[in-house]
Design a protein around this motif. Structure first.
Motif, PDB file in Angstrom:
ATOM      1  N   SER A   5      -0.910  -8.555   1.572  1.00  0.00           N
ATOM      2  CA  SER A   5      -2.194  -9.235   1.774  1.00  0.00           C
ATOM      3  C   SER A   5      -2.456  -9.537   3.249  1.00  0.00           C
ATOM      4  O   SER A   5      -3.536 -10.012   3.600  1.00  0.00           O
ATOM      5  CB  SER A   5      -2.231 -10.545   0.975  1.00  0.00           C
ATOM      6  OG  SER A   5      -1.307 -11.477   1.512  1.00  0.00           O
ATOM      7  N   GLN A   6      -1.481  -9.265   4.108  1.00  0.00           N
ATOM      8  CA  GLN A   6      -1.559  -9.691   5.501  1.00  0.00           C
ATOM      9  C   GLN A   6      -2.012  -8.558   6.429  1.00  0.00           C
ATOM     10  O   GLN A   6      -1.839  -7.379   6.132  1.00  0.00           O
ATOM     11  CB  GLN A   6      -0.204 -10.221   5.960  1.00  0.00           C
ATOM     12  CG  GLN A   6       0.252 -11.450   5.198  1.00  0.00           C
ATOM     13  CD  GLN A   6      -0.736 -12.599   5.284  1.00  0.00           C
ATOM     14  OE1 GLN A   6      -1.194 -12.942   6.373  1.00  0.00           O
ATOM     15  NE2 GLN A   6      -1.081 -13.178   4.137  1.00  0.00           N
ATOM     16  N   PRO A   7      -2.603  -8.906   7.584  1.00  0.00           N
ATOM     17  CA  PRO A   7      -3.130  -7.904   8.517  1.00  0.00           C
ATOM     18  C   PRO A   7      -2.112  -6.874   8.973  1.00  0.00           C
ATOM     19  O   PRO A   7      -2.458  -5.708   9.172  1.00  0.00           O
ATOM     20  CB  PRO A   7      -3.617  -8.755   9.687  1.00  0.00           C
ATOM     21  CG  PRO A   7      -3.960 -10.073   9.092  1.00  0.00           C
ATOM     22  CD  PRO A   7      -2.944 -10.285   8.013  1.00  0.00           C
ATOM     23  N   ALA A   8      -0.862  -7.258   9.144  1.00  0.00           N
ATOM     24  CA  ALA A   8       0.143  -6.309   9.633  1.00  0.00           C
ATOM     25  C   ALA A   8       0.294  -5.122   8.688  1.00  0.00           C
ATOM     26  O   ALA A   8       0.453  -3.971   9.121  1.00  0.00           O
ATOM     27  CB  ALA A   8       1.487  -7.015   9.816  1.00  0.00           C
ATOM     28  N   PHE A   9       0.240  -5.391   7.399  1.00  0.00           N
ATOM     29  CA  PHE A   9       0.343  -4.313   6.417  1.00  0.00           C
ATOM     30  C   PHE A   9      -0.879  -3.411   6.502  1.00  0.00           C
ATOM     31  O   PHE A   9      -0.759  -2.178   6.537  1.00  0.00           O
ATOM     32  CB  PHE A   9       0.477  -4.906   5.014  1.00  0.00           C
ATOM     33  CG  PHE A   9       0.548  -3.878   3.918  1.00  0.00           C
ATOM     34  CD1 PHE A   9       1.736  -3.224   3.631  1.00  0.00           C
ATOM     35  CD2 PHE A   9      -0.579  -3.572   3.165  1.00  0.00           C
ATOM     36  CE1 PHE A   9       1.801  -2.273   2.618  1.00  0.00           C
ATOM     37  CE2 PHE A   9      -0.518  -2.622   2.150  1.00  0.00           C
ATOM     38  CZ  PHE A   9       0.678  -1.977   1.874  1.00  0.00           C
ATOM     39  N   TRP A  10      -2.057  -4.012   6.559  1.00  0.00           N
ATOM     40  CA  TRP A  10      -3.290  -3.225   6.614  1.00  0.00           C
ATOM     41  C   TRP A  10      -3.400  -2.455   7.923  1.00  0.00           C
ATOM     42  O   TRP A  10      -3.951  -1.352   7.961  1.00  0.00           O
ATOM     43  CB  TRP A  10      -4.499  -4.136   6.411  1.00  0.00           C
ATOM     44  CG  TRP A  10      -4.595  -4.624   5.003  1.00  0.00           C
ATOM     45  CD1 TRP A  10      -4.216  -5.836   4.509  1.00  0.00           C
ATOM     46  CD2 TRP A  10      -5.055  -3.870   3.882  1.00  0.00           C
ATOM     47  NE1 TRP A  10      -4.424  -5.892   3.158  1.00  0.00           N
ATOM     48  CE2 TRP A  10      -4.940  -4.703   2.748  1.00  0.00           C
ATOM     49  CE3 TRP A  10      -5.545  -2.577   3.742  1.00  0.00           C
ATOM     50  CZ2 TRP A  10      -5.305  -4.276   1.476  1.00  0.00           C
ATOM     51  CZ3 TRP A  10      -5.917  -2.148   2.471  1.00  0.00           C
ATOM     52  CH2 TRP A  10      -5.793  -2.997   1.361  1.00  0.00           C
TER      53      TRP A  10
ATOM     54  N   LYS B 233       8.284  -1.831   0.219  1.00  0.00           N
ATOM     55  CA  LYS B 233       9.241  -1.592   1.295  1.00  0.00           C
ATOM     56  C   LYS B 233       8.568  -1.639   2.666  1.00  0.00           C
ATOM     57  O   LYS B 233       9.146  -2.147   3.638  1.00  0.00           O
ATOM     58  CB  LYS B 233       9.922  -0.238   1.091  1.00  0.00           C
ATOM     59  CG  LYS B 233      10.940  -0.211  -0.042  1.00  0.00           C
ATOM     60  CD  LYS B 233      11.693   1.116  -0.042  1.00  0.00           C
ATOM     61  CE  LYS B 233      12.829   1.133  -1.030  1.00  0.00           C
ATOM     62  NZ  LYS B 233      13.648   2.366  -0.918  1.00  0.00           N
ATOM     63  N   LEU B 234       7.362  -1.096   2.740  1.00  0.00           N
ATOM     64  CA  LEU B 234       6.640  -1.117   4.011  1.00  0.00           C
ATOM     65  C   LEU B 234       6.349  -2.547   4.427  1.00  0.00           C
ATOM     66  O   LEU B 234       6.575  -2.936   5.586  1.00  0.00           O
ATOM     67  CB  LEU B 234       5.337  -0.325   3.900  1.00  0.00           C
ATOM     68  CG  LEU B 234       4.440  -0.310   5.138  1.00  0.00           C
ATOM     69  CD1 LEU B 234       5.180   0.278   6.337  1.00  0.00           C
ATOM     70  CD2 LEU B 234       3.153   0.468   4.852  1.00  0.00           C
ATOM     71  N   ALA B 235       5.851  -3.357   3.497  1.00  0.00           N
ATOM     72  CA  ALA B 235       5.560  -4.752   3.808  1.00  0.00           C
ATOM     73  C   ALA B 235       6.825  -5.490   4.233  1.00  0.00           C
ATOM     74  O   ALA B 235       6.821  -6.257   5.207  1.00  0.00           O
ATOM     75  CB  ALA B 235       4.916  -5.440   2.601  1.00  0.00           C
ATOM     76  N   ALA B 236       7.924  -5.245   3.524  1.00  0.00           N
ATOM     77  CA  ALA B 236       9.182  -5.920   3.850  1.00  0.00           C
ATOM     78  C   ALA B 236       9.665  -5.525   5.245  1.00  0.00           C
ATOM     79  O   ALA B 236      10.140  -6.372   6.011  1.00  0.00           O
ATOM     80  CB  ALA B 236      10.241  -5.588   2.804  1.00  0.00           C
ATOM     81  N   LYS B 237       9.543  -4.247   5.574  1.00  0.00           N
ATOM     82  CA  LYS B 237       9.997  -3.797   6.886  1.00  0.00           C
ATOM     83  C   LYS B 237       9.149  -4.403   7.992  1.00  0.00           C
ATOM     84  O   LYS B 237       9.650  -4.670   9.102  1.00  0.00           O
ATOM     85  CB  LYS B 237       9.938  -2.275   6.972  1.00  0.00           C
ATOM     86  CG  LYS B 237      10.562  -1.726   8.249  1.00  0.00           C
ATOM     87  CD  LYS B 237      10.933  -0.270   8.127  1.00  0.00           C
ATOM     88  CE  LYS B 237      11.720   0.202   9.351  1.00  0.00           C
ATOM     89  NZ  LYS B 237      12.167   1.601   9.212  1.00  0.00           N
ATOM     90  N   LEU B 238       7.881  -4.647   7.704  1.00  0.00           N
ATOM     91  CA  LEU B 238       6.990  -5.253   8.690  1.00  0.00           C
ATOM     92  C   LEU B 238       7.131  -6.776   8.735  1.00  0.00           C
ATOM     93  O   LEU B 238       6.505  -7.434   9.561  1.00  0.00           O
ATOM     94  CB  LEU B 238       5.536  -4.885   8.369  1.00  0.00           C
ATOM     95  CG  LEU B 238       5.175  -3.398   8.512  1.00  0.00           C
ATOM     96  CD1 LEU B 238       3.774  -3.148   7.950  1.00  0.00           C
ATOM     97  CD2 LEU B 238       5.255  -2.959   9.963  1.00  0.00           C
TER      98      LEU B 238
ATOM     99  N   THR C 219       6.187  -8.869   6.337  1.00  0.00           N
ATOM    100  CA  THR C 219       4.939  -9.455   5.869  1.00  0.00           C
ATOM    101  C   THR C 219       4.773  -9.149   4.390  1.00  0.00           C
ATOM    102  O   THR C 219       5.743  -8.811   3.703  1.00  0.00           O
ATOM    103  CB  THR C 219       3.751  -8.894   6.681  1.00  0.00           C
ATOM    104  OG1 THR C 219       2.553  -9.569   6.303  1.00  0.00           O
ATOM    105  CG2 THR C 219       3.594  -7.398   6.501  1.00  0.00           C
ATOM    106  N   ASP C 220       3.574  -9.298   3.873  1.00  0.00           N
ATOM    107  CA  ASP C 220       3.281  -8.851   2.515  1.00  0.00           C
ATOM    108  C   ASP C 220       1.978  -8.069   2.529  1.00  0.00           C
ATOM    109  O   ASP C 220       1.313  -7.967   3.549  1.00  0.00           O
ATOM    110  CB  ASP C 220       3.226 -10.031   1.527  1.00  0.00           C
ATOM    111  CG  ASP C 220       2.133 -11.022   1.869  1.00  0.00           C
ATOM    112  OD1 ASP C 220       0.944 -10.612   1.929  1.00  0.00           O
ATOM    113  OD2 ASP C 220       2.442 -12.214   2.049  1.00  0.00           O
TER     114      ASP C 220
END
Length: 214
Positions: free
Chosen positions: A161-166, A151-156, A158-159
């Motif tokens: 594996s991507q910098p936005a998630f990290w 859910k966090l990745a989707a809201k951002l 991204t997925d």
């Protein structure tokens, strides 16, 4: 009734989250394996989690030789389990900051979908134990993490594996001031992983299926 196939992120035992986790020596935090958000993860709590995995491993194998092999294959279990416990809090904080919640029903639906894919409840428990050192009684907790990550990745947008998630996990780690006892390892800031661990912490369920024992 047709059940839509779900893709689940599998958090392996070799987990890292956020920036460098600095040392919390026993002088500053006696009995602490880590301090996250001012709350201690005690050595006894960590040992209890490790013992859950060891007990499940003993139940899952036949004889001392197989049990000894299972122990040999999970020689860094204490460190890896601590990293799981730290990530649980870091990821949960990142999800909270993003306004994300996960319901019990969502966890149950994910579990049912995965059980259908791998061949039943016992097969799923065995897969998580063998591949990720997750004890059966901690399976729902781990699936909740998967959903929070998704859910966090989707809201951002991204997925995982991507910098936005990290970046989101890094910000959560900073807010929580994660402090790791050096006896359980050190962290590489750029790779967000333990310096002696090369394995990725995110896996796709299709990979897990391919690794299922016959």
């Amino acid at each position: 009734m047709h059940r839509r196939r779900r893709t689940a992120l599998l958090l392996s035992a070799a987990i890292a989250a956020g920036p460098l986790l600095t040392a919390c020596g026993n002088d500053a935090h006696p009995g602490a394996a880590a301090v996250v958000g001012g709350q201690r993860i005690t050595v006894s709590q960590l040992e209890s989690r490790v013992n859950e995995v060891r007990a499940a491993q003993r139940t899952a194998v036949n004889g001392e030789a197989q049990y000894a092999q299972a122990i040999a294959n999970t020689g860094t279990l204490s460190r890896d389990t601590l990293h799981n416990m730290v990530l649980d809090r870091v990821l949960h904080r990142a999800a909270q900051d993003a306004g994300i919640t996960v319901s019990r029903k969502e966890v149950q639906e994910m579990r049912a979908g995965l059980e259908e894919q791998v061949g039943g409840p016992e097969a799923l428990q065995t897969a998580w134990l063998q591949q990720y050192s997750i004890a059966p009684e901690r399976l729902d907790e781990n699936l909740r993490l998967q959903l929070e990550a998704q859910k966090l990745a989707a809201k951002l947008g991204t997925d995982t594996s991507q910098p936005a998630f990290w970046d989101a996990l890094s910000k959560a780690s900073e807010k929580l001031n994660v402090d790791l006892n050096p006896r359980y390892g050190a962290w590489d800031v750029e790779r967000s992983s333990r310096v002696d661990q090369q394995a990725p912490w995110v896996r796709d369920v299709s990979t897990a299926q391919a690794q299922q024992p016959a």
